[in-house]
Enzyme design. Sequence first.
Site, PDB file in Angstrom:
ATOM      1  N   GLY A 187       0.850  -1.192   0.000  1.00 57.47           N
ATOM      2  CA  GLY A 187       0.000   0.000   0.000  1.00 57.47           C
ATOM      3  C   GLY A 187       0.882   1.237   0.000  1.00 57.47           C
ATOM      4  O   GLY A 187       2.034   1.207  -0.444  1.00 57.47           O
TER       5      GLY A 187
ATOM      6  N   ARG B 147      -2.223  -8.453  -2.213  1.00 55.35           N
ATOM      7  CA  ARG B 147      -3.412  -9.046  -2.844  1.00 55.35           C
ATOM      8  C   ARG B 147      -3.574  -8.541  -4.268  1.00 55.35           C
ATOM      9  O   ARG B 147      -3.811  -9.287  -5.194  1.00 55.35           O
ATOM     10  CB  ARG B 147      -4.666  -8.666  -2.042  1.00 55.35           C
ATOM     11  CG  ARG B 147      -5.096  -9.701  -1.048  1.00 55.35           C
ATOM     12  CD  ARG B 147      -6.313  -9.224  -0.347  1.00 55.35           C
ATOM     13  NE  ARG B 147      -6.247  -7.772  -0.142  1.00 55.35           N
ATOM     14  CZ  ARG B 147      -7.116  -7.063   0.545  1.00 55.35           C
ATOM     15  NH1 ARG B 147      -8.138  -7.651   1.081  1.00 55.35           N
ATOM     16  NH2 ARG B 147      -6.980  -5.749   0.705  1.00 55.35           N
TER      17      ARG B 147
ATOM     18  N   ILE C 298       6.447  -3.319  10.786  1.00 53.91           N
ATOM     19  CA  ILE C 298       5.896  -2.010  11.181  1.00 53.91           C
ATOM     20  C   ILE C 298       4.382  -1.997  10.932  1.00 53.91           C
ATOM     21  O   ILE C 298       3.781  -0.933  10.841  1.00 53.91           O
ATOM     22  CB  ILE C 298       6.573  -0.825  10.437  1.00 53.91           C
ATOM     23  CG1 ILE C 298       6.581  -1.061   8.912  1.00 53.91           C
ATOM     24  CG2 ILE C 298       7.965  -0.561  10.959  1.00 53.91           C
ATOM     25  CD1 ILE C 298       6.987   0.181   8.105  1.00 53.91           C
TER      26      ILE C 298
ATOM     27  N   ARG D 236       1.275  -4.422  12.307  1.00 56.08           N
ATOM     28  CA  ARG D 236       0.537  -4.586  13.557  1.00 56.08           C
ATOM     29  C   ARG D 236       1.007  -5.869  14.215  1.00 56.08           C
ATOM     30  O   ARG D 236       1.328  -6.834  13.508  1.00 56.08           O
ATOM     31  CB  ARG D 236      -0.975  -4.737  13.304  1.00 56.08           C
ATOM     32  CG  ARG D 236      -1.740  -3.446  13.158  1.00 56.08           C
ATOM     33  CD  ARG D 236      -1.898  -2.709  14.492  1.00 56.08           C
ATOM     34  NE  ARG D 236      -2.704  -1.521  14.326  1.00 56.08           N
ATOM     35  CZ  ARG D 236      -2.256  -0.328  13.934  1.00 56.08           C
ATOM     36  NH1 ARG D 236      -0.988  -0.156  13.679  1.00 56.08           N
ATOM     37  NH2 ARG D 236      -3.088   0.700  13.821  1.00 56.08           N
TER      38      ARG D 236
ATOM     39  N   GLU E  15       0.613  -6.032  22.635  1.00 58.65           N
ATOM     40  CA  GLU E  15       1.372  -4.889  23.150  1.00 58.65           C
ATOM     41  C   GLU E  15       0.494  -4.050  24.100  1.00 58.65           C
ATOM     42  O   GLU E  15      -0.731  -4.021  23.927  1.00 58.65           O
ATOM     43  CB  GLU E  15       1.896  -4.015  21.986  1.00 58.65           C
ATOM     44  CG  GLU E  15       0.821  -3.387  21.127  1.00 58.65           C
ATOM     45  CD  GLU E  15       1.402  -2.662  19.899  1.00 58.65           C
ATOM     46  OE1 GLU E  15       2.216  -3.248  19.169  1.00 58.65           O
ATOM     47  OE2 GLU E  15       1.008  -1.503  19.701  1.00 58.65           O
TER      48      GLU E  15
ATOM     49  N   HIS F  59       6.077   0.888  19.268  1.00 56.36           N
ATOM     50  CA  HIS F  59       5.031   1.362  18.348  1.00 56.36           C
ATOM     51  C   HIS F  59       5.151   2.878  18.089  1.00 56.36           C
ATOM     52  O   HIS F  59       4.233   3.652  18.377  1.00 56.36           O
ATOM     53  CB  HIS F  59       3.632   1.020  18.901  1.00 56.36           C
ATOM     54  CG  HIS F  59       2.567   0.971  17.847  1.00 56.36           C
ATOM     55  ND1 HIS F  59       1.490   0.126  17.900  1.00 56.36           N
ATOM     56  CD2 HIS F  59       2.425   1.682  16.686  1.00 56.36           C
ATOM     57  CE1 HIS F  59       0.717   0.306  16.839  1.00 56.36           C
ATOM     58  NE2 HIS F  59       1.276   1.244  16.085  1.00 56.36           N
TER      59      HIS F  59
HETATM   60  C1  GLV Z   1      -0.299   3.424  13.813  1.00 56.25           C
HETATM   61  O1  GLV Z   1       0.017   2.320  14.093  1.00 56.25           O
HETATM   62  C2  GLV Z   1      -1.347   3.752  12.919  1.00 56.25           C
HETATM   63  O2  GLV Z   1      -2.070   2.851  12.455  1.00 56.25           O
HETATM   64  O3  GLV Z   1      -1.505   4.940  12.622  1.00 56.25           O
END
Ligand code: GLV
Length: 334
Positions: free
Chosen positions: A161, A184, A243, A245, A274, A292
């Site tokens: 993305g 995808r 980075i 989730r 987390e 995060h």
């Molecule tokens: C951070 O993890 C966001 O989704 O903005």
Amino acid sequence: MSADTTDRPRVLISRRVFPQVIERLSASLTLDVHDSDEALSPAALRARLADCDGVFVATTERIDAALLDACPRLRAVCSMAVGYNNIDLPACTARGVLVSNAPDVLTETTADFGFALLLATARRVTESEHYLRAGRWRHWSVDLFAGQDVHGSTLGILGMGRIGQAVARRGVLGFGMQLIYHNRSRLPADTEAALGARWVDKDTLMAEADHLVIVVPYTPETHHLVGAAELSRMKPGATLVNIARGGVVDDAALAQALREGPLAAAGLDVFEGEPSVHPGLLAAANVVLTPHIASASLRTRMAMANLAADNLLAFFSGATPPTALNPEVLQHPR
Ligand code: GLV
């Protein structure tokens, strides 16, 4: 004489945000501010939302069908995060509740951080710093903290993305990396050509990447998208950066792969459950761990919070919120 504010929309700010943003919102909304970094418990959130028309959330507040049913007055859920796995979007849409997130404003900042983690992981930056700080550096040594090259290697991106593409640009244009990706849907041919990007299936991605960066949204379909089987396919000496989730990667399987290979190292900004972190990850030296913070430049966090505020202010003034996820609910105002 003070203005009569009794008929203003009432909005819960579910966590501490910048005072400037509170000030903007309070000019036209009546606010209930939970001015704390400690997230409200689900029960406290429900109680506080019972008499609210809108809510400002981030990544941790769970907005699900049960909460919506308990808070029928709620009409707008505006998040300062881009990921919205904490919000049941179909349940909101079914009840005519507007949802917005905060895309675009964090893309480049988050990609910078993904690359910072990639470099730190491959070149063992934090591991060697801990060694130095512990007073263990006695002499130069031919293979002291010898890591993996980034330039000229193969960058694999899982999830192509906006943020995935921004990481890809850094790798290709800045570090001369070969680019493979799995998503995808494929990128348009001209975008693929501009980046020299090659779409591959997930198994090929795992097997061919020297450095894998994970940037997919977290959904039921992406839960444990990278588990023991996927990790076992990686090249000896490969690195992995998450980075996206927590939950996209099986952290227990990752801890085992970091102990037993073939993975050389990992860089993680997000974790299952987390702020708890799997003990096997905490015990591993070959993993860079951050809390995060991928989008956390001051300017970007301010832009994210302001975008959530823009959405709230637009919604309650009868305008179209700029980054609504379900603008169709505006066709049938409640
Ligand atoms: C951070 O993890 C966001 O989704 O903005």
